[in-house]
Enzyme design. Structure first.
Site, PDB file in Angstrom:
ATOM      1  N   THR A 186     -10.779 -17.786 -42.117  1.00  0.00           N
ATOM      2  CA  THR A 186     -11.270 -17.974 -43.491  1.00  0.00           C
ATOM      3  C   THR A 186     -12.475 -17.067 -43.699  1.00  0.00           C
ATOM      4  O   THR A 186     -13.540 -17.293 -43.107  1.00  0.00           O
ATOM      5  CB  THR A 186     -11.677 -19.438 -43.746  1.00  0.00           C
ATOM      6  OG1 THR A 186     -10.575 -20.293 -43.440  1.00  0.00           O
ATOM      7  CG2 THR A 186     -12.082 -19.641 -45.204  1.00  0.00           C
ATOM      8  N   LYS A 242      -8.008 -19.694 -50.555  1.00  0.00           N
ATOM      9  CA  LYS A 242      -8.512 -20.577 -49.492  1.00  0.00           C
ATOM     10  C   LYS A 242      -9.917 -21.097 -49.838  1.00  0.00           C
ATOM     11  O   LYS A 242     -10.237 -22.271 -49.626  1.00  0.00           O
ATOM     12  CB  LYS A 242      -8.521 -19.806 -48.163  1.00  0.00           C
ATOM     13  CG  LYS A 242      -9.161 -20.539 -47.003  1.00  0.00           C
ATOM     14  CD  LYS A 242      -8.434 -21.815 -46.652  1.00  0.00           C
ATOM     15  CE  LYS A 242      -9.165 -22.594 -45.564  1.00  0.00           C
ATOM     16  NZ  LYS A 242      -8.690 -23.969 -45.445  1.00  0.00           N
ATOM     17  N   LYS A 289     -19.953 -22.631 -44.337  1.00  0.00           N
ATOM     18  CA  LYS A 289     -19.663 -21.200 -44.554  1.00  0.00           C
ATOM     19  C   LYS A 289     -18.702 -21.029 -45.742  1.00  0.00           C
ATOM     20  O   LYS A 289     -18.892 -20.170 -46.600  1.00  0.00           O
ATOM     21  CB  LYS A 289     -19.073 -20.639 -43.254  1.00  0.00           C
ATOM     22  CG  LYS A 289     -18.504 -19.244 -43.291  1.00  0.00           C
ATOM     23  CD  LYS A 289     -16.974 -19.209 -43.297  1.00  0.00           C
ATOM     24  CE  LYS A 289     -16.271 -19.889 -42.180  1.00  0.00           C
ATOM     25  NZ  LYS A 289     -14.812 -19.898 -42.262  1.00  0.00           N
TER      26      LYS A 289
HETATM   27  N1  LIG Z   1     -10.731 -26.189 -37.775  1.00  0.00           N
HETATM   28  C1  LIG Z   1     -10.086 -26.298 -38.917  1.00  0.00           C
HETATM   29  O1  LIG Z   1      -9.706 -27.409 -39.344  1.00  0.00           O
HETATM   30  C2  LIG Z   1      -9.777 -25.111 -39.757  1.00  0.00           C
HETATM   31  C3  LIG Z   1     -10.437 -23.915 -39.600  1.00  0.00           C
HETATM   32  N2  LIG Z   1     -10.127 -22.851 -40.420  1.00  0.00           N
HETATM   33  C4  LIG Z   1     -10.802 -21.576 -40.256  1.00  0.00           C
HETATM   34  O2  LIG Z   1     -10.229 -20.972 -39.103  1.00  0.00           O
HETATM   35  C5  LIG Z   1     -11.219 -20.203 -38.403  1.00  0.00           C
HETATM   36  C6  LIG Z   1     -11.334 -20.711 -36.966  1.00  0.00           C
HETATM   37  O3  LIG Z   1     -11.696 -22.071 -37.030  1.00  0.00           O
HETATM   38  P1  LIG Z   1     -11.819 -22.975 -35.711  1.00  0.00           P
HETATM   39  O4  LIG Z   1     -10.742 -22.639 -34.765  1.00  0.00           O
HETATM   40  O5  LIG Z   1     -11.961 -24.363 -36.189  1.00  0.00           O
HETATM   41  O6  LIG Z   1     -13.211 -22.474 -35.154  1.00  0.00           O
HETATM   42  P2  LIG Z   1     -13.833 -22.542 -33.691  1.00  0.00           P
HETATM   43  O7  LIG Z   1     -15.299 -22.534 -33.897  1.00  0.00           O
HETATM   44  O8  LIG Z   1     -13.210 -23.626 -32.900  1.00  0.00           O
HETATM   45  O9  LIG Z   1     -13.370 -21.144 -33.041  1.00  0.00           O
HETATM   46  C7  LIG Z   1     -13.929 -19.941 -33.471  1.00  0.00           C
HETATM   47  C8  LIG Z   1     -13.301 -18.776 -32.728  1.00  0.00           C
HETATM   48  O10 LIG Z   1     -13.964 -17.561 -33.137  1.00  0.00           O
HETATM   49  C9  LIG Z   1     -14.450 -16.901 -31.968  1.00  0.00           C
HETATM   50  N3  LIG Z   1     -15.663 -16.143 -32.280  1.00  0.00           N
HETATM   51  C10 LIG Z   1     -16.793 -16.590 -32.881  1.00  0.00           C
HETATM   52  N4  LIG Z   1     -17.699 -15.599 -33.016  1.00  0.00           N
HETATM   53  C11 LIG Z   1     -17.125 -14.502 -32.454  1.00  0.00           C
HETATM   54  C12 LIG Z   1     -17.562 -13.157 -32.283  1.00  0.00           C
HETATM   55  N5  LIG Z   1     -18.763 -12.756 -32.697  1.00  0.00           N
HETATM   56  N6  LIG Z   1     -16.713 -12.294 -31.681  1.00  0.00           N
HETATM   57  C13 LIG Z   1     -15.486 -12.703 -31.267  1.00  0.00           C
HETATM   58  N7  LIG Z   1     -15.014 -13.949 -31.397  1.00  0.00           N
HETATM   59  C14 LIG Z   1     -15.830 -14.842 -31.985  1.00  0.00           C
HETATM   60  C15 LIG Z   1     -14.714 -18.003 -30.960  1.00  0.00           C
HETATM   61  O11 LIG Z   1     -14.801 -17.460 -29.664  1.00  0.00           O
HETATM   62  P3  LIG Z   1     -15.561 -18.287 -28.496  1.00  0.00           P
HETATM   63  O12 LIG Z   1     -14.565 -19.252 -27.962  1.00  0.00           O
HETATM   64  O13 LIG Z   1     -15.961 -17.246 -27.510  1.00  0.00           O
HETATM   65  O14 LIG Z   1     -16.751 -18.972 -29.131  1.00  0.00           O
HETATM   66  C16 LIG Z   1     -13.468 -18.862 -31.202  1.00  0.00           C
HETATM   67  O15 LIG Z   1     -12.344 -18.287 -30.585  1.00  0.00           O
HETATM   68  C17 LIG Z   1     -12.501 -20.334 -39.232  1.00  0.00           C
HETATM   69  O16 LIG Z   1     -12.576 -19.245 -40.114  1.00  0.00           O
HETATM   70  C18 LIG Z   1     -12.297 -21.638 -40.003  1.00  0.00           C
HETATM   71  O17 LIG Z   1     -13.030 -21.672 -41.191  1.00  0.00           O
HETATM   72  C19 LIG Z   1      -9.131 -22.930 -41.358  1.00  0.00           C
HETATM   73  C20 LIG Z   1      -8.439 -24.090 -41.537  1.00  0.00           C
HETATM   74  C21 LIG Z   1      -8.718 -25.277 -40.772  1.00  0.00           C
HETATM   75  O1  LIG Z   2     -10.265 -25.328 -43.663  1.00  0.00           O
HETATM   76  C1  LIG Z   2     -10.058 -26.481 -43.356  1.00  0.00           C
HETATM   77  C2  LIG Z   2      -8.855 -27.198 -43.704  1.00  0.00           C
HETATM   78  O2  LIG Z   2      -8.752 -28.397 -43.339  1.00  0.00           O
HETATM   79  O3  LIG Z   2      -7.975 -26.616 -44.341  1.00  0.00           O
END
Ligand SMILES: NC(=O)C1=CN([C@@H]2O[C@H](COP(=O)(O)OP(=O)(O)OC[C@H]3O[C@@H](n4cnc5c(N)ncnc54)[C@H](OP(=O)(O)O)[C@@H]3O)[C@@H](O)[C@H]2O)C=CC1
Ligand SMILES: O=CC(=O)O
Length: 294
Positions: A95, A170, A238
């Protein structure tokens, strides 16, 4: 079909696991490499950098935390741009805002690659169950080629046209969701402080016109004060920030969303950013109860 997958956080782990379960060959990369181990146990290969993933795979999917991570993985050292070329596709499901997606699109297409943004609606459980809603925009040919992967990760894919439309859709959805969880939190606290049983409020809500899966799923754990992260609060804040910026660009007045964003910021300042976004409830609970006399 062989795909690369970058980012094994809450969502990326569940999504790539689904791909493996459905017979896809998956090569994974994560900034913290140890998070790849569980995927390897289920048949994934590991690459040491995003560039190495793109070198190996025709299609690479990313699911990263925010715009700065999405940009770094593309433009940084050992990033996507070092190996993307004609015939290779990059699908960013993180996102982010439309501007971030457009920058990535321009850089990838300048190298002859294809780009699709495809953020998702749905949280940890829908990701585990392959029930996400996919909001794709960008290169139509790439969309059609990766439909088999989308069909495994999601229950429905929308193709929304030019790059930026997926990101905007989104952000609109999550702006509404973030506002709703704030109103819901206030309602739960108001019920409790008015001498009502918040669990009964949940039953009443569930039978009426504003019944929804989020209230049904989050309500019972919120009442218990349990906010194990499915959608981390820092990511919801965010999304509110990016949605409000979209409101600025389009001169859209959003006082409700602005107030919700303040509540999420307060929650972050209370150290709740890594908990589920339902932890915004704790900010309402933390506010001092006004004296009954005044
Ligand atoms: N969780 C949810 O319910 C939902 C989330 N989203 C969106 O999906 C995306 C991921 O969410 P989610 O999985 O929950 O988040 P997490 O915080 O669990 O995971 C984030 C991921 O991004 C990586 N990351 C963060 N910073 C960096 C960087 N500087 N360089 C490389 N990799 C990086 C992390 O790596 P590392 O493991 O090393 O920290 C990890 O793999 C977000 O944009 C979120 O808004 C969308 C729908 C639903
Ligand atoms: O981004 C979060 C979700 O639940 O969709």
């Amino acid at each position: 079909m062989e795909v690369g997958f970058l980012g094994l956080g809450i969502m990326g782990k569940a999504m790539s696991m689904n791909l493996l379960r459905h017979g896809f060959k998956v090569t994974v990369w994560n900034r913290t490499l140890s998070k790849c181990d569980e995927l390897v146990e289920h048949g994934a290969s590991v690459a040491e950098t995003p560039a190495a993933v793109v070198k190996k795979c025709k299609y690479t999917i990313a699911m990263l935390s925010d715009p700065s991570a999405a940009l770094l993985v593309v433009f940084g050292k050992d990033g996507i741009l070092e190996q993307i070329c004609a015939g290779k596709g990059y699908v960013d499901m993180s996102t982010v805002d439309a501007d971030t997606s457009s920058k990535i699109n321009e850089a990838i297409t300048a190298k002859g690659g294809y780009f699709l943004e495809a953020p998702v609606s749905g949280s940890k459980k829908p990701a585990e169950d392959g029930q996400l809603v996919i909001l794709a925009a960008g290169e139509k040919a790439l969309y059609e080629e990766v439909i088999p992967a989308f069909n495994v990760m999601g229950k429905k894919s929308f193709y929304l046209g030019q790059v930026g439309n997926g990101a905007k859709m989104k952000l609109v959805v999550n702006m509404i969701m973030g506002s709703m969880i704030n109103a819901f939190s206030e309602g739960l606290v108001l019920a409790g402080r008015s001498g009502l049983d918040p669990s009964v409020l949940l039953d009443v809500l569930d039978l009426g016109g504003i019944a929804n899966p989020m209230f049904r799923m989050k309500g019972p754990t919120m009442i218990q004060g349990s906010h194990s992260p499915a959608f981390p609060l820092k990511h919801q804040q965010k999304d509110m920030r990016l949605a409000l910026a979209l409101g600025d660009e389009t001169a859209t007045s959003m006082p409700v969303a602005a107030a919700a964003n303040e509540a999420f910021k307060k929650a972050r300042s209370m150290g709740l950013g890594d908990l589920d976004f339902s932890a915004v409830y704790e900010t309402v609970k933390a506010l001092e109860q006004p004296s009954q006399k005044s």
